[in-house]
Design a protein around this motif. Structure first.
Motif, mmCIF file in Angstrom:
data_model
loop_
_atom_site.group_PDB
_atom_site.id
_atom_site.type_symbol
_atom_site.label_atom_id
_atom_site.label_comp_id
_atom_site.label_asym_id
_atom_site.label_seq_id
_atom_site.Cartn_x
_atom_site.Cartn_y
_atom_site.Cartn_z
ATOM 1 N N ALA A 54 45.091 35.806 -16.487
ATOM 2 C CA ALA A 54 45.049 35.052 -15.770
ATOM 3 C C ALA A 54 43.748 33.790 -15.432
ATOM 4 O O ALA A 54 44.542 33.001 -15.040
ATOM 5 C CB ALA A 54 45.968 36.220 -14.976
ATOM 6 N N ASP A 55 43.072 34.726 -14.934
ATOM 7 C CA ASP A 55 41.926 34.158 -14.816
ATOM 8 C C ASP A 55 41.981 32.586 -15.282
ATOM 9 O O ASP A 55 41.534 31.520 -14.865
ATOM 10 C CB ASP A 55 40.274 35.052 -14.588
ATOM 11 C CG ASP A 55 40.769 36.359 -13.357
ATOM 12 O OD1 ASP A 55 41.566 35.714 -12.820
ATOM 13 O OD2 ASP A 55 39.738 36.951 -13.634
ATOM 14 N N ALA A 84 50.041 37.707 -14.822
ATOM 15 C CA ALA A 84 50.872 37.904 -13.628
ATOM 16 C C ALA A 84 51.187 38.279 -12.571
ATOM 17 O O ALA A 84 50.966 37.104 -11.873
ATOM 18 C CB ALA A 84 49.018 37.566 -12.866
ATOM 19 N N ASN A 86 52.386 39.228 -10.211
ATOM 20 C CA ASN A 86 52.683 39.424 -8.713
ATOM 21 C C ASN A 86 51.282 38.716 -8.016
ATOM 22 O O ASN A 86 51.306 39.180 -6.980
ATOM 23 C CB ASN A 86 52.887 41.262 -8.442
ATOM 24 C CG ASN A 86 53.975 41.278 -9.775
ATOM 25 O OD1 ASN A 86 55.053 40.738 -8.673
ATOM 26 N ND2 ASN A 86 53.915 42.852 -9.944
ATOM 27 N N ASP A 87 50.733 37.664 -8.511
ATOM 28 C CA ASP A 87 49.553 37.205 -8.045
ATOM 29 C C ASP A 87 49.711 36.063 -6.754
ATOM 30 O O ASP A 87 50.247 35.321 -7.311
ATOM 31 C CB ASP A 87 49.164 36.795 -9.115
ATOM 32 C CG ASP A 87 47.177 36.681 -8.587
ATOM 33 O OD1 ASP A 87 47.427 35.985 -7.502
ATOM 34 O OD2 ASP A 87 46.625 37.039 -8.643
ATOM 35 N N LYS A 88 49.759 36.432 -5.323
ATOM 36 C CA LYS A 88 49.658 35.532 -4.618
ATOM 37 C C LYS A 88 49.675 34.452 -4.592
ATOM 38 O O LYS A 88 49.564 33.354 -4.460
ATOM 39 C CB LYS A 88 49.921 36.235 -3.053
ATOM 40 C CG LYS A 88 50.363 37.551 -3.356
ATOM 41 C CD LYS A 88 50.553 37.485 -1.422
ATOM 42 C CE LYS A 88 51.441 39.366 -1.451
ATOM 43 N NZ LYS A 88 50.852 39.710 0.291
ATOM 44 N N ASP A 89 47.755 34.454 -5.108
ATOM 45 C CA ASP A 89 46.840 33.171 -5.174
ATOM 46 C C ASP A 89 47.718 31.996 -6.309
ATOM 47 O O ASP A 89 47.975 30.980 -6.087
ATOM 48 C CB ASP A 89 45.697 33.443 -5.423
ATOM 49 C CG ASP A 89 45.015 33.778 -4.296
ATOM 50 O OD1 ASP A 89 45.020 34.095 -3.251
ATOM 51 O OD2 ASP A 89 44.202 35.064 -4.937
ATOM 52 N N ILE A 90 48.233 32.306 -7.926
ATOM 53 C CA ILE A 90 48.877 32.125 -8.158
ATOM 54 C C ILE A 90 49.545 31.435 -8.042
ATOM 55 O O ILE A 90 50.476 29.911 -8.018
ATOM 56 C CB ILE A 90 49.177 32.406 -9.562
ATOM 57 C CG1 ILE A 90 48.086 33.018 -10.223
ATOM 58 C CG2 ILE A 90 50.019 31.959 -11.162
ATOM 59 C CD1 ILE A 90 47.439 33.802 -11.875
ATOM 60 N N LYS A 91 51.484 32.030 -7.830
ATOM 61 C CA LYS A 91 52.022 31.785 -7.118
ATOM 62 C C LYS A 91 51.889 30.509 -5.399
ATOM 63 O O LYS A 91 52.636 29.368 -5.413
ATOM 64 C CB LYS A 91 52.793 32.136 -6.036
ATOM 65 C CG LYS A 91 53.340 33.603 -6.841
ATOM 66 C CD LYS A 91 54.146 34.284 -6.932
ATOM 67 C CE LYS A 91 55.064 35.800 -7.279
ATOM 68 N NZ LYS A 91 55.712 36.654 -6.510
#
Length: 252
Positions: A54-55, A84, A86-91
């Motif tokens: 994901a990173d 990922a 549920n990752d908020k930064d990605i969203k």
């Protein structure tokens, strides 16, 4: 001989991991220096080894976003979300990238029982539903055995009720597992990479144009014929476009 192969395989994997880690750090350093194109090249070198994270996809998307590459940035944010979800930064970053797209496409709302059923189905992955089903199978078997061998009337009553409830829940989780599997199988998202593409009514150049789409728009692929893909939008519109104009978000 087998031990030697295992050792060589381990050494190769370790060496590849160390190489990819070095490339990732180099890419991040180039990104921090504002050299986004060079950073993308380092990240691409990692992807060429079939290693995903994901990173990695998140950083790749960020670099493309800095270069105003709309379609690639959205594509790699979506890839990061696959790993990922549920990752908020990605969203958040994906939402910023989507604001750069031209097409404003509505969503056909799910209402009532259909919405509730879909939300529950998507609350867990297929593997999670399957594991819950297996656990309930064990619970049912254990409770039934206790009921069968129990002498106390009270214990028999409690274990019988418990076994029936676990059997009902087992059927429910199994149904959701099959439903989730069916939804995942039909889910074939793709991102439009062409700056502008004509969506046709049929899979050929002579057919009538239905509408146009622009880079970065997310579609669902529902069928394929030769070099054409039948796509569906979130508002329900459907049509055919050239396969080369989109990039499918394939699963890992």
């Amino acid at each position: 001989m087998k031990n030697l192969l295992y050792i060589l395989s381990f050494l190769f994997s370790f060496g590849l991991f160390a190489q990819n880690d070095a490339l990732f750090k180099q890419g991040n350093a180039l990104y921090n220096e504002g050299k986004y194109a060079e950073a993308i090249q380092k990240y691409d070198d990692i992807l060429s080894t079939k290693k995903h994270s994901a990173d990695l996809y998140f950083n790749m998307a960020n670099a493309h976003y800095k270069l105003n590459n709309i379609a690639p940035s959205i594509f790699y944010y979506e890839k990061a979300l696959q790993l990922a979800p549920n990752d908020k930064d990605i969203k958040n970053n994906l939402a910023f990238a989507q604001n750069m797209t031209v097409d404003a496409i509505g969503v056909v709302p799910n209402v009532g029982f259909s919405k509730l059923f879909k939300n529950i189905t998507n609350s867990m992955s297929f593997d999670a539903w399957a594991k819950a089903t297996v656990v309930l199978v064990f619970v049912f078997v254990i409770l039934f055995l206790i009921y069968y061998f129990a002498y106390s009337t009270g214990r028999k009553r409690l274990t019988f009720i418990g076994s029936i409830l676990s059997l009902i829940l087992l059927c429910v989780t199994l149904a959701f597992a099959f439903q989730k599997y069916a939804l995942d199988k039909k889910d074939k998202p793709a991102i439009v990479f062409a700056q502008e593409t004509q969506v046709k009514s049929e899979p050929n150049l002579r057919s009538e144009e239905s509408f146009r789409l622009h880079e970065g728009t997310k579609v669902q692929v529902v069928d394929s014929v030769d070099n054409w893909k039948k796509i569906k939008l979130s508002d329900g519109k459907m049509g055919w476009l050239a396969s080369e104009d989109i990039k499918i978000l394939t699963a890992f």
